[in-house]
Design an enzyme around this catalytic site. Structure first.
Site, short mmCIF file in Angstrom:
data_model
loop_
_atom_site.label_atom_id
_atom_site.label_comp_id
_atom_site.label_asym_id
_atom_site.label_seq_id
_atom_site.Cartn_x
_atom_site.Cartn_y
_atom_site.Cartn_z
N ARG A 46 0.85 -1.20 0.00
CA ARG A 46 0.00 0.00 0.00
C ARG A 46 0.88 1.25 0.00
O ARG A 46 0.63 2.21 -0.73
CB ARG A 46 -0.94 0.00 1.23
N LYS A 136 -12.52 14.81 4.18
CA LYS A 136 -13.61 14.27 3.35
C LYS A 136 -14.52 13.36 4.15
O LYS A 136 -14.06 12.62 5.02
CB LYS A 136 -13.00 13.46 2.19
N LYS A 219 -18.58 17.73 -3.16
CA LYS A 219 -18.15 16.62 -4.03
C LYS A 219 -19.38 15.79 -4.38
O LYS A 219 -19.72 14.83 -3.68
CB LYS A 219 -17.09 15.78 -3.31
#
Ligand code: 13P
Length: 343
Positions: A46, A136, A219
Site C-alpha cells: 500500500r 472528506k 463533491k
C-alpha cells in the site's frame, strides 16, 4: 487553535486547471483494487503504491490536493520523507478521509448512514497537527424500489453537516460528499430527482449547523443514467442535467465543486466534466473540477501491476489523466488530446 486559512485552502483546491486525487481507499477497498492486478494487500505494498502516485513528476501541475487515508497520512516515501511533506514540497495539499464508512440505517432496509462523528473533534485536531489541510466525508444514497427514503436523506444530510462544522472549527476545509450511486437500472430522470432532493437537504442541514459555505467544497455525483439502465444518456445531456440541478440547489458562496467519478470509465468521466465547462462557460457561480479516485488511478494501477520496473509507465498514466482532467476543468479537453497523450 489552527492557523489554516480555510478560504485560501478551499480556493486552491478547485483552482483552474487542477483537481483532487482521491487516494483515500480504506485497507479493504485498496485490497479490492490490488486483487484486480494480483498484488498482495500488505502495508508495504500500500505504501509503495501511494509512493509511486505521489512521486509522479509534475503532480502539482494538475493535482491541487490528495485525499489520504489515516494509515497513508502517517506513512513515508522510500527516502524517509513523510508523504505529507512530499506532497507539500510539490505544491499539493494533503487531505484526510475522516468518516468511518456507511453503516446500516435502522428501520431502513438496504439503506445506510455514514458514521464517524464520535471523537471527530479530537481526531481533526490531531490531523491538523499532522499537516492535513482539508477533510472528506462520504454519504451514500442508493436508488432502488422505494428508496431512497426521506429518513436516509435526512440522516445523511445531518451527519454531513455535523462533520463539516466540526472540521471548520478544528481548522480543516470539509469536502461534503453526498454520493447518489449509479448502480441499478434507474433512468437519468430519476437520478436527477434524487440528486436535487439530496442536495436541497444537504444545504438546509449545512445552514442549520452554521457551516461557512465559502470554506467548503462540494463533491457530488453527476446526474447520470443507472449503470443497468437500457437507455444511457449522452455526454451533453449528463452535463446539462447535472448543471441544472447544481444551479437549483448549491449556493453561489460554495468555494467550488469537485465531482467524484463513481464507477464511470476514466475517459467518460473526463468528457462529462469537460462538457459542463465547455457548454456553460461564464455561466457558473463556482468552479467545476474533479476529485476522482478510480477515474484517475485505473490506468496507473493497471500499468503498475506491483512491479517496480513498471513504475514510470504507471506514473505517466496518472500524469496523463491528471492533465486531461485539468483541461476538462477549462472545457479544453478533446478526443484528439486524449489520443496524443497516450501516444
Ligand atoms: P471515485 O472517483 O472512484 O468514485 O472515488 C472518489 C471518492 O473519493 C469516493 O469517496
Amino acid at each position: 487553535m489552527s492557523t489554516n486559512n480555510l478560504a485560501l485552502i478551499a480556493k486552491a483546491m478547485v483552482a483552474s486547471g487542477k483537481g483532487i486525487l482521491a487516494a483515500d481507499e480504506t485497507t479493504g477497498t485498496i485490497g479490492k483494487r490490488f486483487d484486480s492486478i494480483q498484488v498482495e494487500n500488505t502495508e508495504e505494498n500500500r505504501r509503495a503504491y501511494r509512493d509511486l502516485l505521489f512521486l509522479t513528476k509534475g503532480i502539482g501541475d494538475h493535482i491541487s490536493g490528495v485525499i489520504l487515508y489515516d494509515e497513508t497520512l502517517r506513512q513515508k516515501s522510500s527516502d524517509g520523507t513523510p508523504f505529507v511533506k512530499l506532497l507539500e514540497k510539490n505544491g499539493v495539499l494533503p487531505g484526510i478521509k475522516v468518516d468511518a464508512g456507511a453503516k446500516p440505517l435502522a428501520f431502513c432496509s438496504g439503506e445506510t448512514v455514514t458514521e464517524g462523528l464520535d471523537n471527530l473533534p479530537k481526531r481533526c485536531t490531531e490531523y491538523v497537527k499532522l499537516g492535513a489541510k482539508f477533510a472528506k466525508w462520504r454519504a451514500v444514497i442508493d436508488i432502488g424500489r422505494d428508496i431512497p427514503s426521506s429518513t436516509s436523506i435526512a440522516a445523511n444530510a445531518h451527519a454531513l453537516a455535523r462533520y463539516a462544522a466540526i472540521c471548520q472549527e478544528a481548522g480543516l476545509v470539509p469536502i461534503v460528499e453526498p454520493e447518489v450511486l449509479m448502480d441499478g437500472d434507474h433512468t437519468i430522470e430519476r437520478c436527477e430527482e434524487v440528486t436535487e432532493w439530496t442536495l436541497n437537504a444537504v444545504y438546509e442541514a449545512l445552514y442549520l449547523h452554521r457551516v461557512v459555505l465559502e470554506h467548503s467544497v462540494l463533491k457530488p455525483s453527476m446526474v447520470i443514467s443507472g449503470k443497468k439502465c437500457p437507455k444511457q444518456a449522452p455526454v451533453d445531456e449528463v452535463a446539462a442535467r447535472t448543471v441544472r440541478v447544481l444551479k437549483r440547489t448549491v449556493p453561489a458562496a460554495v468555494a467550488g465543486i469537485a465531482f467524484l467519478s463513481g464507477g464511470q470509465s476514466d475517459e467518460v468521466a473526463t468528457a462529462h466534466l469537460n462538457s459542463m465547462n465547455a457548454q456553460f462557460k461564464g455561466e457558473l457561480p463556482w468552479p467545476l473540477s474533479f476529485s476522482y479516485g478510480r477515474a484517475l488511478q485505473q490506468a496507473s494501477l493497471k500499468a503498475w501491476k506491483g512491479v517496480a520496473v513498471n513504475v514510470p509507465a504507471a506514473q505517466a498514466a496518472l500524469a496523463h489523466r491528471a492533465r486531461m482532467n485539468g483541461m476538462a476543468t477549462q472545457g479544453r479537453y478533446s478526443a484528439d488530446l486524449e489520443r496524443k497523450g497516450q501516444g
